[in-house]
Write an enzyme that holds these catalytic residues in place. Structure first.
Site, PDB file in Angstrom:
ATOM      1  CB  CYS A 122      -0.959   0.001   1.178  1.00 33.70           C
ATOM      2  SG  CYS A 122      -2.001  -1.467   1.221  1.00 33.70           S
ATOM      3  CG  HIS A 246      -2.891   3.243   2.193  1.00 38.76           C
ATOM      4  ND1 HIS A 246      -3.618   2.950   1.057  1.00 38.76           N
ATOM      5  CD2 HIS A 246      -2.971   2.152   3.000  1.00 38.76           C
ATOM      6  CE1 HIS A 246      -4.109   1.729   1.173  1.00 38.76           C
ATOM      7  NE2 HIS A 246      -3.739   1.223   2.339  1.00 38.76           N
ATOM      8  CG  ASN A 280      -6.895  -0.628   1.846  1.00 37.74           C
ATOM      9  OD1 ASN A 280      -6.203  -0.482   0.844  1.00 37.74           O
ATOM     10  ND2 ASN A 280      -6.391  -0.900   3.039  1.00 37.74           N
TER      11      ASN A 280
HETATM   12  C1  LIG Z   1      -9.357  -5.140  10.653  1.00 41.73           C
HETATM   13  C2  LIG Z   1     -10.038  -4.226  11.660  1.00 41.73           C
HETATM   14  C3  LIG Z   1     -11.145  -3.449  10.993  1.00 41.73           C
HETATM   15  C4  LIG Z   1     -10.645  -5.092  12.734  1.00 41.73           C
HETATM   16  O1  LIG Z   1     -11.213  -4.259  13.732  1.00 41.73           O
HETATM   17  P1  LIG Z   1     -10.891  -4.539  15.266  1.00 41.73           P
HETATM   18  O2  LIG Z   1     -11.621  -3.543  16.040  1.00 41.73           O
HETATM   19  O3  LIG Z   1      -9.411  -4.583  15.430  1.00 41.73           O
HETATM   20  O4  LIG Z   1     -11.547  -5.957  15.414  1.00 41.73           O
HETATM   21  P2  LIG Z   1     -10.966  -7.251  16.106  1.00 41.73           P
HETATM   22  O5  LIG Z   1     -10.238  -8.061  15.096  1.00 41.73           O
HETATM   23  O6  LIG Z   1     -10.269  -6.935  17.405  1.00 41.73           O
HETATM   24  O7  LIG Z   1     -12.321  -7.940  16.461  1.00 41.73           O
HETATM   25  C5  LIG Z   1     -13.248  -7.375  17.371  1.00 41.73           C
HETATM   26  C6  LIG Z   1     -14.529  -8.164  17.290  1.00 41.73           C
HETATM   27  O8  LIG Z   1     -15.188  -7.840  16.075  1.00 41.73           O
HETATM   28  C7  LIG Z   1     -15.390  -9.026  15.315  1.00 41.73           C
HETATM   29  N1  LIG Z   1     -15.286  -8.709  13.913  1.00 41.73           N
HETATM   30  C8  LIG Z   1     -14.171  -8.697  13.131  1.00 41.73           C
HETATM   31  N2  LIG Z   1     -14.494  -8.338  11.881  1.00 41.73           N
HETATM   32  C9  LIG Z   1     -15.818  -8.117  11.875  1.00 41.73           C
HETATM   33  C10 LIG Z   1     -16.724  -7.713  10.896  1.00 41.73           C
HETATM   34  N3  LIG Z   1     -16.355  -7.467   9.633  1.00 41.73           N
HETATM   35  N4  LIG Z   1     -18.022  -7.572  11.258  1.00 41.73           N
HETATM   36  C11 LIG Z   1     -18.433  -7.797  12.485  1.00 41.73           C
HETATM   37  N5  LIG Z   1     -17.624  -8.184  13.482  1.00 41.73           N
HETATM   38  C12 LIG Z   1     -16.324  -8.340  13.173  1.00 41.73           C
HETATM   39  C13 LIG Z   1     -14.326  -9.984  15.798  1.00 41.73           C
HETATM   40  O9  LIG Z   1     -14.658 -11.323  15.563  1.00 41.73           O
HETATM   41  C14 LIG Z   1     -14.270  -9.657  17.256  1.00 41.73           C
HETATM   42  O10 LIG Z   1     -15.369 -10.285  17.923  1.00 41.73           O
HETATM   43  P3  LIG Z   1     -15.210 -10.839  19.422  1.00 41.73           P
HETATM   44  O11 LIG Z   1     -14.885  -9.649  20.268  1.00 41.73           O
HETATM   45  O12 LIG Z   1     -16.561 -11.415  19.681  1.00 41.73           O
HETATM   46  O13 LIG Z   1     -14.103 -11.835  19.348  1.00 41.73           O
HETATM   47  C15 LIG Z   1      -9.050  -3.250  12.315  1.00 41.73           C
HETATM   48  O14 LIG Z   1      -8.161  -3.938  13.177  1.00 41.73           O
HETATM   49  C16 LIG Z   1      -8.250  -2.488  11.304  1.00 41.73           C
HETATM   50  O15 LIG Z   1      -8.782  -1.738  10.518  1.00 41.73           O
HETATM   51  N6  LIG Z   1      -6.918  -2.619  11.343  1.00 41.73           N
HETATM   52  C17 LIG Z   1      -6.055  -2.003  10.379  1.00 41.73           C
HETATM   53  C18 LIG Z   1      -6.060  -2.837   9.153  1.00 41.73           C
HETATM   54  C19 LIG Z   1      -5.587  -2.082   7.961  1.00 41.73           C
HETATM   55  O16 LIG Z   1      -5.795  -0.916   7.798  1.00 41.73           O
HETATM   56  N7  LIG Z   1      -4.912  -2.811   7.105  1.00 41.73           N
HETATM   57  C20 LIG Z   1      -4.477  -2.326   5.882  1.00 41.73           C
HETATM   58  C21 LIG Z   1      -3.133  -1.755   5.987  1.00 41.73           C
HETATM   59  S1  LIG Z   1      -2.668  -1.304   4.438  1.00 41.73           S
END
Ligand SMILES: CC(C)(COP(=O)(O)OP(=O)(O)OC[C@H]1O[C@@H](n2cnc3c(N)ncnc32)[C@H](O)[C@@H]1OP(=O)(O)O)[C@@H](O)C(=O)NCCC(=O)NCCS
Length: 324
Positions: A122, A246, A280
Site C-alpha cells: 500500500c 493511504h 482500501n
Molecule cells: C481489521 C479491523 C477493521 C478489525 O477491527 P478490530 O476492532 O481490530 O476488530 P478485532 O479483530 O479486534 O475484532 C473485534 C470483534 O469484532 C469481530 N469482527 C471482526 N471483523 C468483523 C466484521 N467485519 N463484522 C463484524 N464483526 C467483526 C471480531 O470477531 C471480534 O469479535 P469478538 O470480540 O466477539 O471476538 C481493524 O483492526 C483495522 O482496521 N486494522 C487495520 C487494518 C488495515 O488498515 N490494514 C491495511 C493496511 S494497508
C-alpha cells in the site's frame, strides 16, 4: 582511465496530470452482510467504509491500469509518445511475469517503454512517485507514467470478514515530468521488517493481517513519517493544504490528521476520506483519492499536498507535491 559518461536531467519535477478508474460494480456493506457475519453499522464504525467497487471477473488489473493511465495522459495534455517509462506499483498481479507495466505501456501505445512493476504494497504509489521523480532528475527518463492498480478481490477470501469488508479494486495514475521549480519533494521512505508477519499473502492465495497490530503501528508511526516528508521538502506543517494518507481505514486516516494538526498543521487542512466510497485499494488509493478530490473541488491546482503510503512489509513512504 575509462571515463563513463553520465546523464543529467532537469533540476526539478512535477506531476503533470492525474487520472483514475474504478470498476462499475458498487458493493454496499449490506450486500457483504448477506454473505458473512457483519453489518453496515460495524463496518461504518470500525473502518468508515460505506461502499466499494469490485472488478468484474474478466476485468484485469492491467485493464484498470490502462484506463487510469490513459486518463492521466490526457489530463496532462500529452500523447503516449511523450512518455518513455511506465511504472505500475501493485501487489496483486496474478503472476509475477509478464509484469503489468510492459502490458500497460503496450496497450496505451508507449513504444519501447522502460516498464517495471514496483511492489511496496500500500506504500507503492509514493515509492513509485519518488522513483519517477528521481529518474527524471537523473536524465534516465523524460516523463514517467506511474499507475497504482490493484485487483484485491483476486487475493481476498470473499467470506473473510476481517479483510473482505476492507479491500477493493481500482487504479489511479500520475504523469511525472520536468519542472522549472521543484513541485515534488524528496521521498522519505523505509520499512519495519520486524513486523513482516502482520500482513502477508502466502503462495499467492489470500491476504491475512493482524488488524489490531497494524492499526496500532499506523496510528503511532505514520504521522511522524509524514512530518519528516514535510521537513525534507523544507516546509512546515502549516504550509500543507491537503493530506492524502493511504486510504487503509478512515479511523487511521483521521488519527494521522489529528496528530499532524496537534503538531502545527492548519485546522482547515483538507484530509482525504475517499475510502468511504472506494474502500482500501492499496497502491491505487492515493492517486484515486487525489483524482476524486480534484473532481469534487476539494483539491485545486497549486495546492500543497502531503501524501503518505503504508502497508505490508511493513513499508512506508511519503512526500510533498503540488497539485497539477
Ligand atoms: C481489521 C479491523 C477493521 C478489525 O477491527 P478490530 O476492532 O481490530 O476488530 P478485532 O479483530 O479486534 O475484532 C473485534 C470483534 O469484532 C469481530 N469482527 C471482526 N471483523 C468483523 C466484521 N467485519 N463484522 C463484524 N464483526 C467483526 C471480531 O470477531 C471480534 O469479535 P469478538 O470480540 O466477539 O471476538 C481493524 O483492526 C483495522 O482496521 N486494522 C487495520 C487494518 C488495515 O488498515 N490494514 C491495511 C493496511 S494497508
Amino acid at each position: 582511465m575509462t571515463t563513463i559518461r553520465q546523464t543529467s536531467g532537469p533540476p526539478a519535477t512535477q506531476i503533470l496530470g492525474v487520472g483514475s478508474y474504478q470498476p462499475e460494480r458498487i458493493v454496499t456493506n449490506d450486500e457483504l452482510s448477506q454473505i458473512m457475519d457483519t453489518s453496515d453499522q460495524w463496518i461504518r464504525d470500525r473502518v468508515g467504509i460505506v461502499e466499494r467497487r469490485f472488478a468484474a471477473k474478466d476485468e484485469r488489473l492491467v485493464d484498470m491500469a490502462v484506463e487510469a493511465g490513459s486518463k492521466a495522459l490526457s489530463d496532462a495534455g500529452l500523447e503516449p509518445s511523450d512518455v518513455d517509462t511506465v511504472i505500475v506499483p501493485n501487489c496483486t498481479m496474478p503472476s509475477p511475469i509478464p509484469n503489468a507495466a510492459a502490458q500497460v505501456a503496450d496497450r496505451i501505445g508507449v513504444k519501447a517503454a522502460g516498464a517495471f512493476d514496483l511492489n511496496a504494497a500500500c506504500a507503492g504509489f509514493c515509492y513509485a512517485l519518488g522513483v519517477a521523480s528521481d529518474l527524471v532528475k537523473s536524465g534516465s527518463s523524460q516523463r514517467v507514467l506511474v499507475i497504482g492498480a490493484e485487483k484485491l478481490t483476486d487475493v481476498v477470501d470473499p467470506v473473510d470478514r476481517a479483510n473482505a469488508i476492507i479491500f477493493a479494486d481500482g487504479a489511479g495514475a500520475a504523469v511525472v515530468g520536468p519542472a522549472d521549480e521543484p513541485r515534488i519533494g524528496p521521498v522519505v521512505w523505509g520499512s519495519a521488517g520486524d513486523l513482516v508477519d502482520t500482513i502477508y499473502m502466502r503462495e499467492h492465495k489470500y491476504i491475512y493481517q493482524e488488524g489490531q497490530s497494524v492499526f496500532r503501528w499506523a496510528t503511532t508511526k505514520i504521522a511522524p513519517i509524514a512530518q519528516r516528508a514535510v521537513e525534507a521538502a523544507g516546509l512546515s506543517l502549516a504550509d500543507i493544504d491537503v493530506l492524502i494518507p493511504h486510504q487503509a481505514n478512515l479511523r487511521i486516516v483521521e488519527a494521522i490528521g489529528k496528530k499532524l494538526k496537534a503538531k502545527g498543521a492548519r485546522e482547515d487542512l483538507v484530509v482525504a476520506d475517499d475510502i468511504v466510497h472506494s474502500g482500501n485499494t492499496s497502491s491505487a488509493s492515493i492517486p484515486l483519492a487525489l483524482d476524486h478530490m480534484r473532481q469534487k473541488g476539494r483539491v485545486s491546482s497549486g495546492d500543497v499536498v502531503l501524501a503518505v503510503g503504508f502497508g505490508a512489509g511493513l513499508s512506508y513512504a511519503g512526500q510533498i507535491f503540488v497539485a497539477p
